[in-house]
Write an enzyme that holds these catalytic residues in place. Sequence first.
Site, mmCIF file in Angstrom:
data_model
loop_
_atom_site.group_PDB
_atom_site.id
_atom_site.type_symbol
_atom_site.label_atom_id
_atom_site.label_comp_id
_atom_site.label_asym_id
_atom_site.label_seq_id
_atom_site.Cartn_x
_atom_site.Cartn_y
_atom_site.Cartn_z
ATOM 1 N N GLN A 1 -7.637 -1.997 3.799
ATOM 2 C CA GLN A 1 -6.593 -1.217 3.147
ATOM 3 C C GLN A 1 -7.184 -0.441 1.958
ATOM 4 O O GLN A 1 -6.635 0.576 1.545
ATOM 5 C CB GLN A 1 -5.485 -2.166 2.679
ATOM 6 C CG GLN A 1 -4.356 -1.491 1.957
ATOM 7 C CD GLN A 1 -3.161 -2.414 1.809
ATOM 8 O OE1 GLN A 1 -2.499 -2.746 2.794
ATOM 9 N NE2 GLN A 1 -2.891 -2.852 0.594
ATOM 10 N N ASN B 1 -17.593 28.398 -22.827
ATOM 11 C CA ASN B 1 -18.265 27.286 -22.148
ATOM 12 C C ASN B 1 -18.105 27.311 -20.631
ATOM 13 O O ASN B 1 -17.045 27.673 -20.126
ATOM 14 C CB ASN B 1 -17.720 25.954 -22.675
ATOM 15 C CG ASN B 1 -18.024 25.755 -24.146
ATOM 16 O OD1 ASN B 1 -19.057 26.214 -24.635
ATOM 17 N ND2 ASN B 1 -17.132 25.094 -24.850
ATOM 18 N N ASN C 1 -2.281 -2.606 12.948
ATOM 19 C CA ASN C 1 -3.738 -2.384 12.875
ATOM 20 C C ASN C 1 -4.171 -1.127 13.623
ATOM 21 O O ASN C 1 -4.948 -0.330 13.122
ATOM 22 C CB ASN C 1 -4.494 -3.602 13.433
ATOM 23 C CG ASN C 1 -4.250 -4.845 12.595
ATOM 24 O OD1 ASN C 1 -3.644 -4.760 11.534
ATOM 25 N ND2 ASN C 1 -4.710 -5.992 13.078
ATOM 26 N N TYR D 1 -9.828 -6.512 12.405
ATOM 27 C CA TYR D 1 -9.197 -5.996 11.181
ATOM 28 C C TYR D 1 -9.218 -7.056 10.085
ATOM 29 O O TYR D 1 -9.006 -8.248 10.330
ATOM 30 C CB TYR D 1 -7.743 -5.581 11.460
ATOM 31 C CG TYR D 1 -7.027 -5.104 10.205
ATOM 32 C CD1 TYR D 1 -7.151 -3.792 9.768
ATOM 33 C CD2 TYR D 1 -6.262 -5.992 9.434
ATOM 34 C CE1 TYR D 1 -6.522 -3.358 8.593
ATOM 35 C CE2 TYR D 1 -5.638 -5.568 8.268
ATOM 36 C CZ TYR D 1 -5.771 -4.262 7.858
ATOM 37 O OH TYR D 1 -5.159 -3.840 6.696
ATOM 38 N N LYS E 1 -17.950 30.433 -28.912
ATOM 39 C CA LYS E 1 -18.286 29.742 -27.668
ATOM 40 C C LYS E 1 -17.477 30.181 -26.461
ATOM 41 O O LYS E 1 -16.275 30.409 -26.536
ATOM 42 C CB LYS E 1 -18.049 28.237 -27.860
ATOM 43 C CG LYS E 1 -19.113 27.609 -28.720
ATOM 44 C CD LYS E 1 -20.231 27.072 -27.872
ATOM 45 C CE LYS E 1 -20.429 25.620 -28.225
ATOM 46 N NZ LYS E 1 -21.135 24.896 -27.261
ATOM 47 N N THR F 1 -40.532 26.712 -10.452
ATOM 48 C CA THR F 1 -40.822 25.337 -10.038
ATOM 49 C C THR F 1 -40.970 24.584 -11.351
ATOM 50 O O THR F 1 -41.467 25.156 -12.327
ATOM 51 C CB THR F 1 -42.126 25.208 -9.218
ATOM 52 O OG1 THR F 1 -43.227 25.609 -10.032
ATOM 53 C CG2 THR F 1 -42.104 26.069 -7.959
ATOM 54 N N HIS F 2 -40.513 23.356 -11.403
ATOM 55 C CA HIS F 2 -40.502 22.563 -12.649
ATOM 56 C C HIS F 2 -39.717 23.281 -13.756
ATOM 57 O O HIS F 2 -39.981 23.064 -14.929
ATOM 58 C CB HIS F 2 -41.921 22.284 -13.156
ATOM 59 C CG HIS F 2 -42.876 21.841 -12.090
ATOM 60 N ND1 HIS F 2 -43.101 20.500 -11.811
ATOM 61 C CD2 HIS F 2 -43.645 22.544 -11.234
ATOM 62 C CE1 HIS F 2 -43.985 20.417 -10.823
ATOM 63 N NE2 HIS F 2 -44.326 21.647 -10.446
ATOM 64 N N GLU G 1 -19.528 22.547 -15.196
ATOM 65 C CA GLU G 1 -19.867 21.207 -15.698
ATOM 66 C C GLU G 1 -18.987 20.145 -15.054
ATOM 67 O O GLU G 1 -19.445 19.052 -14.719
ATOM 68 C CB GLU G 1 -19.699 21.168 -17.218
ATOM 69 C CG GLU G 1 -20.743 21.998 -17.953
ATOM 70 C CD GLU G 1 -20.451 22.102 -19.440
ATOM 71 O OE1 GLU G 1 -20.964 21.286 -20.199
ATOM 72 O OE2 GLU G 1 -19.689 22.991 -19.835
ATOM 73 N N SER H 1 -14.048 26.940 -27.408
ATOM 74 C CA SER H 1 -14.178 25.744 -28.228
ATOM 75 C C SER H 1 -13.096 25.777 -29.295
ATOM 76 O O SER H 1 -12.737 26.841 -29.792
ATOM 77 C CB SER H 1 -15.560 25.711 -28.874
ATOM 78 O OG SER H 1 -15.532 24.921 -30.045
ATOM 79 N N SER I 1 0.820 -1.213 0.000
ATOM 80 C CA SER I 1 0.000 0.000 0.000
ATOM 81 C C SER I 1 0.853 1.262 0.000
ATOM 82 O O SER I 1 0.341 2.369 0.078
ATOM 83 C CB SER I 1 -0.935 -0.008 1.227
ATOM 84 O OG SER I 1 -0.188 -0.186 2.416
#
Length: 484
Positions: free
Chosen positions: A322, A285, A110, A317, A283, A155-156, A290, A277, A23
């Site tokens: 891990q 963006n 542990n 454990y 554009k 709303t909606h 996003e 773009s 690890s």
Amino acid sequence: MAQLWGGRFTKETEQQVYDFNASIGFDRRLFHQDIEGSMAHVAMLAKQGILTGEERDAIRKGLEEIRRDVDGGSLEIGEQYEDIHSFVEAELTARIGEAGKKLHTGRSRNDQVALDMRLYTRQRVKDTEKLLAELLKVIFSTMVQNVGTYMPGFTHLQKAQPITLAHHYGAYFEMFRRDLQRLEDLYGRMNYCPLGAGALAGTTYPLDREYTAQLLGFQGPTLNSMDSVSDRDYLIEFLAALSMVMMHLSRFCEEIIIWNSDEYRFVEIDDAYSTGSSIMPQKKNPDIAELVRGKTGRVYGDLMGLLTMMKGLPLAYNKDMQEDKEAAFDAMDTTADCLALFTGMLRTLKFRKQRMEESARNGFTNATDAADYLVGKGVPFRDAHGIIGRLVLYCIEKNTSIDRLSLEELKGICDRFEEDFYEAVSLKSCVEKRLTTGAPGPAAMEEEIRACAGYLEGLDWDGMGLERFTWEERKKDQGGKEDE
Ligand code: ARG
């Protein structure tokens, strides 16, 4: 036959097994916590007479030097070690000899890893609290400056009733305030020290667990040694809280993306937080918004992974655990990045206030108020609802709005309309009449803002190492000031 390739095969397999088991690739992140935990452990061992003062000093000096060398870049955390705990112990023994081998007295990996991870996570909870506090400050500035900025409430995703920008932002203030409180809450629950639980059943050495807990700034030692080494609840709680933060960020991002579209044009994202773009020159963006929305799924995934990893584990454990690290680190890093970037984007966001107000004027957001007007003139609400419905239809045909009709046209539909109708359904009065607690009317909003300010004032800015919140200074803040 087997012997012809057996040696080679066994060796390769061993290497694969070793790699699979290791690890170090990701728990190297716990290096400072591992040193810190070991320092406290030896201090306690010496206090209890389990180590001599000389041994303690040699170990502490060795650990300090290892820390200095790794931080300074002259010592590398090599991939040849299985995990960060093996690295530190091997390096210590190489440096100070016999005494180094005594570091692990009365301790297991542990409880060691349980401690390291808790120390690390505890810090990340605090860091996330700071990021949320900064975000709340920016949201608050925009609220203070926009009590009179009208916009449609939806709303909606259909225009419903007029609200203000302050009111809309106030909803997000509530969400992120709850997120911050959730972190404070889980911090209190996780702040107990598992060190001294040993492999699972404590140890036969006379450890003073209260003492180590105190040295490391914990509330106290954990109560049950089996639970201590196998509890990952605090990580799951933290990732659940982070998922909620991401969900809130994602909703906010979605709104900003919509508001930033050419159809809405309520806001303009700063150039520094937008991208272009490669093919379409026109554009600009909203990539950051996003991406934050997109990364939300990833944090949920980390939480699901952790929950699923834990669901079948018998006490105590198991090596499965891990697997907690990469998911937890990813969720912590992702959310921290998203919070920092989102806050920057919000701080520089420009509002097209005229456009927002125009949008609130159109779309019949005052239809409810128009019906309420007739109710005030003695018309039963159900009838008023029908009359205004017909009025809306009439307006749609004529491509106009309720408040632009002449009194004659109004009276043609219902004779209860009077000159005072125009005042009653103006955008200003539609908002200002909404005075119930939590509503967008200026008096109610002032109350809400005062409560938000009170909350921010109560936060421990000094403790967080952040610039303190003052209401006066917020009023001057640039956040959300710009108009078109
Ligand atoms: N790398 C291990 C982990 O992250 C450390 C604990 C190892 N304990 C053990 N019994 N093998 O969980």
